[in-house]
Design a protein around this motif. Structure first.
Motif, PDB file in Angstrom:
ATOM      1  N   ARG A 169      46.891  88.322   7.669  1.00  0.00           N
ATOM      2  CA  ARG A 169      46.139  87.377   8.488  1.00  0.00           C
ATOM      3  C   ARG A 169      45.244  86.452   7.660  1.00  0.00           C
ATOM      4  O   ARG A 169      44.932  85.349   8.080  1.00  0.00           O
ATOM      5  N   HIS A 175      47.644  79.424   8.517  1.00  0.00           N
ATOM      6  CA  HIS A 175      46.734  79.476   9.675  1.00  0.00           C
ATOM      7  C   HIS A 175      47.416  78.901  10.918  1.00  0.00           C
ATOM      8  O   HIS A 175      46.964  79.147  12.042  1.00  0.00           O
ATOM      9  N   ARG A 190      49.743  79.557  13.247  1.00  0.00           N
ATOM     10  CA  ARG A 190      50.459  80.767  13.646  1.00  0.00           C
ATOM     11  C   ARG A 190      51.740  80.464  14.409  1.00  0.00           C
ATOM     12  O   ARG A 190      52.612  81.317  14.516  1.00  0.00           O
ATOM     13  N   GLU A 212      42.568  79.957  11.600  1.00  0.00           N
ATOM     14  CA  GLU A 212      42.857  81.342  11.989  1.00  0.00           C
ATOM     15  C   GLU A 212      42.697  82.321  10.832  1.00  0.00           C
ATOM     16  O   GLU A 212      42.196  83.432  11.025  1.00  0.00           O
ATOM     17  N   ASN A 213      43.148  81.941   9.635  1.00  0.00           N
ATOM     18  CA  ASN A 213      43.041  82.889   8.514  1.00  0.00           C
ATOM     19  C   ASN A 213      41.585  83.124   8.134  1.00  0.00           C
ATOM     20  O   ASN A 213      41.185  84.237   7.784  1.00  0.00           O
ATOM     21  N   ALA A 248      40.093  85.471  10.780  1.00  0.00           N
ATOM     22  CA  ALA A 248      40.511  86.865  10.576  1.00  0.00           C
ATOM     23  C   ALA A 248      39.689  87.526   9.477  1.00  0.00           C
ATOM     24  O   ALA A 248      39.265  88.680   9.606  1.00  0.00           O
ATOM     25  N   GLU A 287      42.418  85.993  17.550  1.00  0.00           N
ATOM     26  CA  GLU A 287      42.672  86.792  16.345  1.00  0.00           C
ATOM     27  C   GLU A 287      42.283  88.255  16.573  1.00  0.00           C
ATOM     28  O   GLU A 287      43.035  89.164  16.217  1.00  0.00           O
ATOM     29  N   GLU A 327      44.809  89.939  18.869  1.00  0.00           N
ATOM     30  CA  GLU A 327      46.086  90.181  18.180  1.00  0.00           C
ATOM     31  C   GLU A 327      45.975  91.377  17.231  1.00  0.00           C
ATOM     32  O   GLU A 327      46.891  92.196  17.130  1.00  0.00           O
ATOM     33  N   ILE A 328      44.855  91.461  16.511  1.00  0.00           N
ATOM     34  CA  ILE A 328      44.634  92.601  15.610  1.00  0.00           C
ATOM     35  C   ILE A 328      44.651  93.900  16.410  1.00  0.00           C
ATOM     36  O   ILE A 328      45.298  94.884  16.037  1.00  0.00           O
ATOM     37  N   PRO A 338      50.835  88.189  12.685  1.00  0.00           N
ATOM     38  CA  PRO A 338      50.399  86.795  12.826  1.00  0.00           C
ATOM     39  C   PRO A 338      51.519  85.773  12.654  1.00  0.00           C
ATOM     40  O   PRO A 338      51.473  84.701  13.249  1.00  0.00           O
TER      41      PRO A 338
END
Length: 371
Positions: free
Chosen positions: A57, A158, A160, A173-174, A177, A204, A207-208, A214
């Protein structure tokens, strides 16, 4: 000479977040993970390259360092490029773009070096070179050592593949995370974002918690390489179970458009059932029922939105609200302006490292559990 089965893989991330990405790579079982300026090196072969793109991620890109040699002048670069086994990795029917950087080397003219590499690719390896190609071969000449790397990601990681709508100043996004990781986020705890924008932190986190990969919704540059194995990749991408998170994720924003965006983004990501969004100001946020968790917020700040003097009351109100209503919770806050963070009146831990973001420096401020 054959390209080795195991080589160095470089995981790119924003400066300031290398240690967090290194911890993620170690957690995911990548071999010999070591933080370096601007990223993390690991060792592996092509399956590890694919898995890094799919599962990590925090990485922004995955570069496969496919080999190199010493070269002290352009004629030597030309000769050795003609013998290098590019055909083991590059396909004749897939065009490639060449990017060269030179530093502290007898070969100092990047343009001339690029021309030699491109000519060797065309004449000796039958590879099409195109300045507009999606596939990028990076050539780094440093201290007379020539290193070839392939950008195996294509579009930055990032992206996704399931998020269409972004706000005025989106959190990548990265980065989100890795900031969740820095805040000690665990999948069993709720997350609240009182200025959620397009919903990045919450999506994020959800999803984790669900165990979603990802990179599951997108394609990658490595799919166009000679080393790609579609069967192994499909098995890798489809493996793993999705679990319903024990916790829920709550976002609010005073902008109704942001709430529409974040709701749609969560649905596309497959986490809409676990994310709840409401339209109201940060001063109206209330903790959800149940155990405490993490409040994480990326408020407006001067460098990205405008007049920072107008922001002090906003930060002050946010701080008062969290102190009054969110006892037992931890807080993470992102800003480019340390005085704005202090204006919340929250009991911050010592200021952490600066993080490079869009040409500016930002910081993630964190509290212990609020008492």
């Amino acid at each position: 000479m054959d390209t080795p089965d195991t080589f160095e893989i470089f995981l790119v991330c924003p400066p300031g977040l290398e240690d967090l990405l290194c911890a993620e790579a170690q957690e995911k079982g990548f071999a010999e993970a070591q933080a370096q300026p601007g990223g993390v090196t690991v060792q592996g072969g092509w399956p590890e390259v694919w898995r890094a793109n799919l599962e990590l991620r925090g990485a922004g890109r995955v570069l496969a360092r496919i080999g190199g040699f010493m070269a002290f002048h352009l004629a030597q670069l030309d000769k050795r490029c003609r013998k290098f086994p590019f055909g083991d990795v590059l396909r004749a029917d897939v065009p490639v773009k060449v990017q060269v950087t030179c530093k502290a080397s007898k070969i100092y003219h990047a343009g001339a070096a690029q021309q030699r590499v491109e000519t060797a690719l065309r004449e000796n390896h039958g590879i099409t070179v195109d300045a507009e190609a999606a596939l990028v071969l990076k050539v780094r000449i440093h201290d007379n050592a020539v290193q070839f790397s392939l950008d195996t990601s294509g579009e930055a990681l990032h992206k996704r593949g399931h998020k269409e709508a972004v706000g005025k100043a989106p959190m990548r996004e990265n980065m989100a995370a890795l900031m969740l990781r820095s805040c000690g986020y665990t999948p069993g705890e709720p997350v609240v974002d009182p200025m959620c924008g397009s919903g990045t932190f919450l999506i994020e986190a959800a999803e984790i918690a669900a165990g979603l990969k990802p990179g599951r919704s997108r394609s990658f540059a490595f799919e166009d390489l000679a080393s790609f194995d579609a069967g192994v990749w499909e098995e890798m991408r489809s493996g793993g179970a999705v679990a319903e998170p024990a916790a829920r994720f709550y976002g609010s924003d005073r902008d109704a458009g942001a709430i529409r965006m974040s709701t749609a983004n969560a649905e596309r990501a497959g986490v809409g059932a676990w994310c709840h969004f409401a339209c109201h100001g940060a001063g109206e946020v209330q903790p959800p029922e149940g155990p405490p968790g993490l409040v994480i917020v990326n408020p407006p700040y001067g460098g990205r939105i405008g007049n920072k003097k107008l922001l002090y009351p906003l930060y002050g109100t946010l701080g008062e609200t969290l102190k009054a209503r969110f006892r037992g919770w931890r807080v993470g806050l992102v800003t480019s302006e340390p005085p704005l963070a202090r204006a919340t009146g929250l009991p911050w831990k010592p200021q952490g490292p600066a993080i490079a973001h869009g040409g500016m420096k930002i910081w993630l401020w964190q509290t212990e559990v609020l008492r």
